[in-house]
Design a protein around this motif. Structure first.
Motif, mmCIF file in Angstrom:
data_model
loop_
_atom_site.group_PDB
_atom_site.id
_atom_site.type_symbol
_atom_site.label_atom_id
_atom_site.label_comp_id
_atom_site.label_asym_id
_atom_site.label_seq_id
_atom_site.Cartn_x
_atom_site.Cartn_y
_atom_site.Cartn_z
ATOM 1 N N GLY A 79 0.818 -1.208 0.000
ATOM 2 C CA GLY A 79 0.000 0.000 0.000
ATOM 3 C C GLY A 79 0.854 1.261 0.000
ATOM 4 N N PHE A 80 1.928 1.231 0.771
ATOM 5 C CA PHE A 80 2.820 2.390 0.839
ATOM 6 C C PHE A 80 3.569 2.568 -0.493
ATOM 7 C CE2 PHE A 80 1.901 1.466 5.203
ATOM 8 C CZ PHE A 80 1.900 2.699 5.825
ATOM 9 N N GLY A 115 -7.799 6.045 -5.059
ATOM 10 C CA GLY A 115 -7.998 5.008 -4.046
ATOM 11 C C GLY A 115 -7.267 3.746 -4.477
ATOM 12 N N ILE A 116 -6.792 3.015 -3.481
ATOM 13 C CA ILE A 116 -5.998 1.814 -3.755
ATOM 14 C C ILE A 116 -6.583 0.649 -2.970
ATOM 15 C CG2 ILE A 116 -3.704 0.783 -3.385
ATOM 16 C CD1 ILE A 116 -2.610 3.715 -3.765
ATOM 17 N N LEU A 117 -6.779 -0.453 -3.650
ATOM 18 C CA LEU A 117 -7.322 -1.652 -2.993
ATOM 19 C C LEU A 117 -6.384 -2.813 -3.276
ATOM 20 C CD1 LEU A 117 -9.754 -3.012 -1.501
ATOM 21 C CD2 LEU A 117 -10.698 -3.503 -3.762
ATOM 22 N N ILE A 118 -5.754 -3.310 -2.213
ATOM 23 C CA ILE A 118 -4.766 -4.379 -2.391
ATOM 24 C C ILE A 118 -5.315 -5.667 -1.797
ATOM 25 C CG2 ILE A 118 -2.431 -5.099 -1.755
ATOM 26 C CD1 ILE A 118 -1.633 -2.216 -2.028
ATOM 27 N N GLY A 231 4.465 0.421 9.868
ATOM 28 C CA GLY A 231 3.341 0.874 9.055
ATOM 29 C C GLY A 231 2.142 1.359 9.862
ATOM 30 N N ASP A 232 2.288 1.419 11.206
ATOM 31 C CA ASP A 232 1.166 1.897 12.037
ATOM 32 C C ASP A 232 1.144 3.419 12.057
ATOM 33 O OD1 ASP A 232 0.878 -0.756 12.780
ATOM 34 O OD2 ASP A 232 2.057 -0.499 14.624
#
Ligand code: BTN
Length: 253
Positions: A79-80, A115-118, A231-232
């Motif tokens: 995602g990053f 928007g990104i959907l992984i 990643g938090d």
């Protein structure tokens, strides 16, 4: 371009239910890493948390890429890398100043443009055959020439055309995106997540801002401190306590 360049095979469709669904189906049928599924229109575009992604024809870029990472990679790390790639590409094509918003939105002037959907597909067969034993589908939706948005989301959403005042060539956005995706994917695999995170932090628009985060076990309010190496999202709450948020949606206040 590096030594592990991805070889893309682009499959184009006038209409699909969802490019992510189609790409996952193709992956299941053996499509190699680098398979790209592009649709001019989606009848059932999917967003994060089971939401719908409005996908009318002509105005948006809707695509999904099948990745077959050679080694096990934490899914959230993609995602990053992907949001960074989108920001790189949009900045290059439009000259705007795109920013990232945890976990993987891309914003221009504080409004969401992508928007990104992984989604991961684990191979449940008893005899997994690395390197193809797991698959990731990266879905990307960019508001390119969307002229405007319904009143309920107009303050939160934008498009490249709105931001630049001109019509943007969809094909140009697509090829810039695939180039930067290739570069950031390779960087993730070769240099690791910390390298991605370093660049991501440079364009993070949440750090130092007051936020509300809709997390799975409640809403967290406070000032975003940034993203840690896991990643938090780190949020300092009014009572001084620090919350580590692992999943959720951020509202900038
Ligand atoms: C979000 O909720 O922000 C993620 C939206 C992702 C939309 C894209 S459009 C192409 C791909 N196919 C889908 O069904 N969804 C993703």
């Amino acid at each position: 371009m590096g030594n592990q360049d991805m070889r893309y095979t682009i499959q184009r469709f006038q209409q699909l239910d969802s490019t992510n669904t189609a790409a996952a189906r193709m992956a299941e049928d053996g499509a190699p890493g680098g398979t790209v599924v592009v649709a001019e229109e989606q009848s059932a575009g999917r967003g994060r948390h089971g939401r719908q992604w409005s996908s009318p024809p002509g105005t948006g870029l809707y695509l999904s890429v099948v990745l077959r990472p050679p080694q096990q990679q934490e899914l959230w790390q993609f995602g990053f890398a992907v949001s960074l790639a989108v920001a790189d590409a949009i900045g290059r094509v439009t000259g705007t100043d795109p920013r990232t918003k945890w976990p993987n939105d891309v914003l221009i002037n504080g409004r969401k443009v992508c928007g990104i959907l992984i989604e991961a597909k684990l191979d449940h067969s008893h005899t997994p055959t690395p390197p193809h034993s797991h698959t990731v589908v990266v879905g990307i939706g960019i508001n390119v020439n969307t002229p405007g948005f319904p009143p309920d989301i107009a303050s939160k959403a934008t498009s490249l055309a709105i931001e630049t005042g001109r019509t943007i060539d969809l094909g140009e956005v697509e090829s810039a995106l695939l180039d930067s995706l290739d570069a950031r994917y390779e960087q993730l695999l070769c240099e690791g997540f910390q390298a991605i995170l370093g660049s991501w932090r440079d364009i993070d628009c949440t750090v130092g801002r007051e936020v509300s985060v809709e997390a799975p076990d409640g809403t967290v309010h406070g000032v975003a401190q940034g993203v840690n190496s896991g990643g938090d999202l780190i949020v300092r709450q009014a009572d001084g306590s620090i919350a580590h948020v692992t999943a959720g949606d951020v509202m900038l206040r």
